[in-house]
Enzyme design. Structure first.
Site, PDB file in Angstrom:
ATOM      1  N   VAL A 299       0.834  -1.212   0.000  1.00 33.45           N
ATOM      2  CA  VAL A 299       0.000   0.000   0.000  1.00 33.45           C
ATOM      3  C   VAL A 299       0.870   1.264   0.000  1.00 33.45           C
ATOM      4  O   VAL A 299       0.621   2.200  -0.770  1.00 33.45           O
ATOM      5  CB  VAL A 299      -0.971   0.000   1.212  1.00 33.45           C
ATOM      6  CG1 VAL A 299      -1.853   1.241   1.182  1.00 33.45           C
ATOM      7  CG2 VAL A 299      -1.841  -1.258   1.221  1.00 33.45           C
TER       8      VAL A 299
ATOM      9  N   LYS B  83      -6.957  -1.799  10.451  1.00 32.47           N
ATOM     10  CA  LYS B  83      -8.196  -2.071  11.199  1.00 32.47           C
ATOM     11  C   LYS B  83      -7.924  -2.763  12.524  1.00 32.47           C
ATOM     12  O   LYS B  83      -8.626  -2.553  13.508  1.00 32.47           O
ATOM     13  CB  LYS B  83      -9.168  -2.910  10.355  1.00 32.47           C
ATOM     14  CG  LYS B  83      -8.590  -4.208   9.803  1.00 32.47           C
ATOM     15  CD  LYS B  83      -8.197  -4.065   8.358  1.00 32.47           C
ATOM     16  CE  LYS B  83      -7.370  -5.215   7.864  1.00 32.47           C
ATOM     17  NZ  LYS B  83      -7.012  -5.111   6.458  1.00 32.47           N
TER      18      LYS B  83
ATOM     19  N   GLY C 275     -11.213  -1.424   2.088  1.00 28.60           N
ATOM     20  CA  GLY C 275     -10.133  -1.058   1.158  1.00 28.60           C
ATOM     21  C   GLY C 275     -10.462   0.206   0.391  1.00 28.60           C
ATOM     22  O   GLY C 275     -10.552   1.291   0.967  1.00 28.60           O
TER      23      GLY C 275
ATOM     24  N   LYS D  89     -13.280  -4.942  11.209  1.00 28.47           N
ATOM     25  CA  LYS D  89     -13.907  -3.950  10.329  1.00 28.47           C
ATOM     26  C   LYS D  89     -15.313  -3.581  10.799  1.00 28.47           C
ATOM     27  O   LYS D  89     -15.701  -2.414  10.745  1.00 28.47           O
ATOM     28  CB  LYS D  89     -13.932  -4.485   8.893  1.00 28.47           C
ATOM     29  CG  LYS D  89     -12.508  -4.573   8.309  1.00 28.47           C
ATOM     30  CD  LYS D  89     -12.495  -5.361   7.028  1.00 28.47           C
ATOM     31  CE  LYS D  89     -11.104  -5.426   6.431  1.00 28.47           C
ATOM     32  NZ  LYS D  89     -11.006  -6.408   5.349  1.00 28.47           N
TER      33      LYS D  89
ATOM     34  N   GLU E  56      -3.304 -14.410   3.163  1.00 31.27           N
ATOM     35  CA  GLU E  56      -2.004 -14.229   3.822  1.00 31.27           C
ATOM     36  C   GLU E  56      -1.372 -15.608   4.034  1.00 31.27           C
ATOM     37  O   GLU E  56      -2.068 -16.630   3.978  1.00 31.27           O
ATOM     38  CB  GLU E  56      -2.212 -13.622   5.210  1.00 31.27           C
ATOM     39  CG  GLU E  56      -2.975 -12.322   5.245  1.00 31.27           C
ATOM     40  CD  GLU E  56      -2.088 -11.128   4.968  1.00 31.27           C
ATOM     41  OE1 GLU E  56      -0.868 -11.243   5.153  1.00 31.27           O
ATOM     42  OE2 GLU E  56      -2.627 -10.099   4.540  1.00 31.27           O
TER      43      GLU E  56
ATOM     44  N   GLY F 165      -6.097  -4.620  -2.145  1.00 30.83           N
ATOM     45  CA  GLY F 165      -5.250  -4.359  -3.313  1.00 30.83           C
ATOM     46  C   GLY F 165      -4.547  -3.029  -3.114  1.00 30.83           C
ATOM     47  O   GLY F 165      -5.122  -2.095  -2.548  1.00 30.83           O
TER      48      GLY F 165
ATOM     49  N   GLY G 237      -2.605 -14.955  -4.276  1.00 30.61           N
ATOM     50  CA  GLY G 237      -2.126 -13.842  -3.443  1.00 30.61           C
ATOM     51  C   GLY G 237      -3.227 -13.161  -2.656  1.00 30.61           C
ATOM     52  O   GLY G 237      -3.021 -12.090  -2.083  1.00 30.61           O
TER      53      GLY G 237
HETATM   54  N1  LIG Z   1      -2.709  -4.835   1.042  1.00 28.23           N
HETATM   55  C1  LIG Z   1      -4.024  -4.550   1.059  1.00 28.23           C
HETATM   56  O1  LIG Z   1      -4.756  -4.849   0.119  1.00 28.23           O
HETATM   57  C2  LIG Z   1      -4.629  -3.840   2.249  1.00 28.23           C
HETATM   58  C3  LIG Z   1      -5.997  -3.503   2.232  1.00 28.23           C
HETATM   59  C4  LIG Z   1      -6.562  -2.797   3.302  1.00 28.23           C
HETATM   60  C5  LIG Z   1      -5.767  -2.489   4.388  1.00 28.23           C
HETATM   61  N2  LIG Z   1      -4.441  -2.870   4.395  1.00 28.23           N
HETATM   62  C6  LIG Z   1      -3.644  -2.509   5.566  1.00 28.23           C
HETATM   63  O2  LIG Z   1      -2.576  -1.666   5.156  1.00 28.23           O
HETATM   64  C7  LIG Z   1      -1.459  -1.874   6.013  1.00 28.23           C
HETATM   65  C8  LIG Z   1      -0.241  -2.185   5.140  1.00 28.23           C
HETATM   66  O3  LIG Z   1      -0.514  -3.344   4.380  1.00 28.23           O
HETATM   67  P1  LIG Z   1       0.447  -3.822   3.188  1.00 28.23           P
HETATM   68  O4  LIG Z   1      -0.334  -4.827   2.438  1.00 28.23           O
HETATM   69  O5  LIG Z   1       1.024  -2.661   2.479  1.00 28.23           O
HETATM   70  O6  LIG Z   1       1.582  -4.560   4.018  1.00 28.23           O
HETATM   71  P2  LIG Z   1       3.065  -4.932   3.538  1.00 28.23           P
HETATM   72  O7  LIG Z   1       3.131  -5.057   2.058  1.00 28.23           O
HETATM   73  O8  LIG Z   1       3.492  -6.070   4.387  1.00 28.23           O
HETATM   74  O9  LIG Z   1       3.894  -3.637   3.934  1.00 28.23           O
HETATM   75  C9  LIG Z   1       4.246  -3.314   5.228  1.00 28.23           C
HETATM   76  C10 LIG Z   1       5.567  -2.591   5.166  1.00 28.23           C
HETATM   77  O10 LIG Z   1       5.872  -2.128   6.468  1.00 28.23           O
HETATM   78  C11 LIG Z   1       7.255  -2.331   6.679  1.00 28.23           C
HETATM   79  N3  LIG Z   1       7.556  -2.431   8.103  1.00 28.23           N
HETATM   80  C12 LIG Z   1       7.305  -3.459   8.941  1.00 28.23           C
HETATM   81  N4  LIG Z   1       7.739  -3.163  10.178  1.00 28.23           N
HETATM   82  C13 LIG Z   1       8.284  -1.916  10.104  1.00 28.23           C
HETATM   83  C14 LIG Z   1       8.902  -1.067  11.045  1.00 28.23           C
HETATM   84  N5  LIG Z   1       9.073  -1.419  12.305  1.00 28.23           N
HETATM   85  N6  LIG Z   1       9.352   0.130  10.626  1.00 28.23           N
HETATM   86  C15 LIG Z   1       9.220   0.516   9.335  1.00 28.23           C
HETATM   87  N7  LIG Z   1       8.630  -0.264   8.389  1.00 28.23           N
HETATM   88  C16 LIG Z   1       8.165  -1.458   8.780  1.00 28.23           C
HETATM   89  C17 LIG Z   1       7.575  -3.618   5.956  1.00 28.23           C
HETATM   90  O11 LIG Z   1       8.962  -3.648   5.700  1.00 28.23           O
HETATM   91  P3  LIG Z   1       9.759  -4.926   5.158  1.00 28.23           P
HETATM   92  O12 LIG Z   1       9.950  -4.621   3.713  1.00 28.23           O
HETATM   93  O13 LIG Z   1      11.022  -4.946   5.927  1.00 28.23           O
HETATM   94  O14 LIG Z   1       8.915  -6.131   5.440  1.00 28.23           O
HETATM   95  C18 LIG Z   1       6.716  -3.488   4.703  1.00 28.23           C
HETATM   96  O15 LIG Z   1       7.397  -2.873   3.627  1.00 28.23           O
HETATM   97  C19 LIG Z   1      -1.862  -2.992   6.971  1.00 28.23           C
HETATM   98  O16 LIG Z   1      -2.340  -2.434   8.157  1.00 28.23           O
HETATM   99  C20 LIG Z   1      -2.989  -3.694   6.225  1.00 28.23           C
HETATM  100  O17 LIG Z   1      -3.909  -4.347   7.091  1.00 28.23           O
HETATM  101  C21 LIG Z   1      -3.862  -3.515   3.355  1.00 28.23           C
END
Ligand SMILES: NC(=O)c1ccc[n+]([C@@H]2O[C@H](COP(=O)([O-])OP(=O)(O)OC[C@H]3O[C@@H](n4cnc5c(N)ncnc54)[C@H](OP(=O)(O)O)[C@@H]3O)[C@@H](O)[C@H]2O)c1
Length: 316
Positions: free
Chosen positions: A11, A98, A127, A197, A182, A294, A179
Site C-alpha cells: 500500500v 483495522k 479497502g 472492520k 495471507e 489491493g 495472493g
Molecule cells: N494490502 C491490502 O490490500 C490492504 C488492504 C486494506 C488495508 N491494508 C492494511 O494496510 C497496512 C499495510 O498493508 P500492506 O499490504 O502494504 O503490508 P506490507 O506489504 O506487508 O507492507 C508493510 C511494510 O511495512 C514495513 N515495516 C514493517 N515493520 C516496520 C517497522 N518497524 N518500521 C518501518 N517499516 C516497517 C515492511 O517492511 P519490510 O519490507 O522490511 O517487510 C513493509 O514494507 C496494513 O495495516 C494492512 O492491514 C492492506
C-alpha cells in the site's frame, strides 16, 4: 501539508505512486503544497532515491516539520506506538490498520480529540470503498439502524469457489496461489478481520466503541459442501457477514456465515469484492460495492484521508 510515510510495502508504495502521478491535481484541490518530507521502511527499498529514507520510524515522529503521519506497517505494537506519539504531538494520523483501531481505537480517538489532531482510516474498512464520507456526511440526517457487509475478500473468494464446487481446502489453496490469502489466513477465515472492520463501521454508524471481546465471531471453517449445496437448493448463498445493529439502546455486533437469498443485493457480491449495506431511517438501504483490498484501491482511500484532514474540520 508535510507528510511522513511509515511502511513502504504494497500500500505504501502505491500511496507514493499516486502522490507522484496526481500531485498537481491534489495540490489544486487542497489549495496547498503537499510534500512527502520523509519515508521509513524496515528494510531497504529500491527506486526511492529522491526521498529522504530512514529505517527508524522514530526519526519521522521526532521531525516537527511533519504535520501528518501515514502508518502502513500493519500489525499492532509498532503502529500503536506510532499512533500514540503522533496524536500526542498534535499531528494528524492516517492509517489503513483495522486491527490497531479495533483494539485501541477508543483510546486513540480520545487522544485525537484531546490534542486537536485528526485520525482518519478510510482504507481500514472496505479497502478502496469509501465508507467514512458516506456515513459521516452523505447519510448524516439519518439514524442508522444497521450496518452489515461482506468485508473480507479472502473468505468471500473461498465461499464463491465453494459455491462453484470446490472444497474448502481447494478454495483456500487457490486464494493463497492468487495472493488473496495471507501466509497465515487465520484472521480471514476465522472472521477476526471482519470483526475488526465491523467494529469500526459500528463506531462510525453509532458513535460508540463496543469492546472487541463482546463481538460474537464465527468464521467460515465449519461450512461444509453439504451446507453450500443446501443453500443452493434454497436459491441462497452463504456469505461471511459482519453486522452491527441498533435495537433500542443496545448495539450488537456479530460475524457469522449467513444465508443470503437471491433477492438480496449482497447475493451478487462474489470473489474478492466487498460490499457495505447501510440501513438509514430516511434513505432505506444504501449499498457500497467495490474492491476491498489491493495496493492501488487501498492507497486511493489513504490519499482521500489527506483531503479529509483539510476538509473535515468538525470530524472525529
Ligand atoms: N494490502 C491490502 O490490500 C490492504 C488492504 C486494506 C488495508 N491494508 C492494511 O494496510 C497496512 C499495510 O498493508 P500492506 O499490504 O502494504 O503490508 P506490507 O506489504 O506487508 O507492507 C508493510 C511494510 O511495512 C514495513 N515495516 C514493517 N515493520 C516496520 C517497522 N518497524 N518500521 C518501518 N517499516 C516497517 C515492511 O517492511 P519490510 O519490507 O522490511 O517487510 C513493509 O514494507 C496494513 O495495516 C494492512 O492491514 C492492506
Amino acid at each position: 501539508m508535510r507528510i511522513g510515510i511509515i511502511g513502504i510495502g504494497v500500500v505504501g508504495r502505491e500511496v507514493i505512486n499516486i502522490l507522484e502521478e496526481q500531485g498537481q491535481k491534489i495540490e489544486k484541490l487542497f489549495s496547498e503544497k503537499v510534500e512527502v518530507v520523509k519515508i521509513c521502511n524496515r528494510s531497504p527499498k529500491e527506486g526511492l532515491d529522491s526521498y529522504e529514507m530512514t529505517h527508524d520510524y522514530k526519526v519521522l515522529l521526532e521531525d516537527n516539520s511533519i504535520d501528518t503521519i501515514i502508518e502502513l506497517v500493519g500489525g499492532i505494537e509498532i503502529p500503536y506506538d506510532i499512533a500514540k506519539k503522533t496524536l500526542e504531538a498534535g499531528k494528524n494520523f492516517i492509517t489503513a490498520n483495522k486491527y490497531l483501531l479495533a483494539i485501541h481505537g477508543k483510546e486513540l480517538f480520545v487522544l485525537a480529540t484531546e490534542n486537536n489532531s485528526k485520525l482518519f482510516y478510510e482504507a481500514a474498512v472496505g479497502g478502496g470503498i469509501p465508507v467514512l464520507s458516506p456515513l459521516k456526511e452523505g447519510l448524516f440526517p439519518n439514524e442508522i439502524t444497521r450496518v452489515r457487509g461482506i468485508l473480507n475478500g479472502t473468505s468471500n473468494y473461498i465461499l464463491t469457489e465453494m459455491d462453484g464446487g470446490a472444497t474448502f481446502s481447494e478454495a483456500l489453496e487457490g486464494a493463497t496461489i492468487k495472493g488473496y490469502a495471507e501466509a497465515d489466513p487465520t484472521f480471514d477465515i476465522e472472521g477476526i478481520d471482519t470483526a475488526h472492520k465491523i467494529s469500526l463501521l459500528s463506531y462510525l454508524a453509532f458513535g460508540k466503541f463496543i469492546d472487541f471481546n463482546e463481538i460474537e465471531i464465527e468464521g467460515i471453517t465449519k461450512l461444509t459442501i453439504e451446507d453450500i449445496k443446501n443453500a443452493k437448493e434454497q436459491e441462497a448463498k452463504y456469505k461471511l457477514i459482519g453486522e452491527a445493529k441498533l435495537e433500542g439502546d443496545k448495539i450488537s455486533l456479530s460475524v457469522k456465515p449467513t444465508l443470503i437469498s437471491s433477492s438480496e443485493l449482497l447475493y451478487g457480491v462474489d470473489g474478492v469484492y466487498n460490499a457495505v449495506e447501510i440501513d438509514g431511517t430516511y434513505t432505506g438501504k444504501t449499498i457500497l460495492y467495490g474492491e476491498g483490498a489491493g495496493g492501488s484501491a487501498t492507497a486511493s482511500a489513504v490519499i482521500s484521508d489527506l483531503y479529509k484532514v483539510i476538509a473535515s474540520k468538525n470530524w472525529n
